[in-house]
Scaffold this active site. Structure first.
Site: not given
Ligand code: CP
Ligand code: NVA
Length: 302
Positions: A99, A126, A129, A221, A261, A289
């Protein structure tokens, strides 16, 4: 093979991961030792609840081992290059889930790794997801082709992957974003091209009511993604009127389900009433997930 984008899978490959997710969810015991003797590294530059814990659980339930590190704990923090790190890590582990703040980090990592790299969220996409979410839609409807979905809100990483995933599976997608916060042209263009093959439609509008009319799924989101905290004030103003609430749900189709999400900012992009209401499938989304990550890992490592 790496999974940095939903588009790294072929439409057939994506369909097979979605179908496999269903099989794994029904009979998890049959997959108990499929990652035996495999080690997966998870590397984080940003916080995570779902991605981290569902991947960790997936790996453990598949009989593999998992190492989780924050970037700050590694020499990357002190300037060791991604290239050198990728070469070294490839000698230890069998897969990296990362990440990252900037998508380029993933490109550099995967370009120098001899093992699969999976995008656990970047500023651009993502994919894990959205693969999981497409399974959730399939679980509700029994099909993907011809399903109508509206994404209301920021044209962000989740939106970009959703555009590609919907176009690849024949889901009709309309995105409603305020001016200046639309998904970037590259993703819209890629989605339009992919949709030519599946016959689905891809639209970007600025009126949330227009997008929501008659749809089977409303998806939203956060308005301020991780890394955008300094833009919070302007964003909160720009997204007024883009909330998923009872009013917008009234415009959607009769059996419309609501997706997010997570994490949610209750009272901003979604109301308590809707996220906790009977239309909400956000908890199934979060659960899936776990099953989808198993299917993804087995596709790349199995
Ligand atoms: N939706 C998602 O990726 O959640 P987290 O940021 O908790 O991993
Ligand atoms: N768009 C959000 C998604 C979190 C899972 C972010 O990048 O923070």
């Amino acid at each position: 093979m790496h999974l940095l984008s939903v588009g790294d899978l072929s439409p057939k490959g994506l369909e097979s991961v979605i179908l496999e997710t269903g099989k794994i969810k029904k009979k998890p015991g049959e997959y108990r030792s499929r990652l035996k003797d495999r080690v997966v590294l998870m590397l984080f530059e940003k916080p995570s609840t779902r991605t981290r814990i569902s991947f960790e659980t997936s790996i453990l339930q598949l009989g593999g081992d998992v190492i989780v590190v924050n970037k700050a704990m590694t020499q990357l923090e002190r300037g060791e290059t991604i290239k050198d790190s990728a070469r070294v890590l490839s000698r230890y582990v069998d897969c990296i889930v990362a990440r990252v703040l900037e998508h380029d980090t993933l490109t550099e990592l995967s370009g120098n790794a001899e093992i699969p790299v999976i995008n656990g969220l970047s500023d651009m996409e993502h994919p894990c997801q959205i693969i999981s979410d497409l399974y959730t839609i399939y679980e509700v409807k029994g099909r993907l082709r011809g399903v109508n979905l509206a994404y209301i809100g920021d044209g962000n990483n989740v939106c970009n992957s959703l555009l590609l995933g919907c176009a690849m599976t024949g889901v009709n997608i309309t995105v409603a974003s305020p001016k200046g916060y639309e998904p970037v042209g590259e993703f819209v263009g890629r989605a339009v091209k992919l949709a030519e093959k599946t016959g689905s439609s891809v639209k970007v509008v600025d009126d949330p009511r227009e997008a929501a009319e008659g749809v089977d799924f409303l998806y939203t989101d956060v308005w301020v993604s991780m890394g955008q905290e300094s833009e919070e004030e302007g964003r909160l103003k720009a997204f007024q009127g883009y909330q998923i609430n009872k009013e917008i749900l009234g415009v959607a189709g009769e059996d419309c389900r609501v997706m997010h999400c997570l994490p949610a900012h209750r009272g901003l992009e979604i109301t308590d009433e809707v996220i906790d209401g009977s239309e909400s499938i956000v908890w199934d989304q979060a659960e899936n997930r776990l099953h989808a990550h198993k299917a993804i890992l087995l596709r790349l490592l199995g």
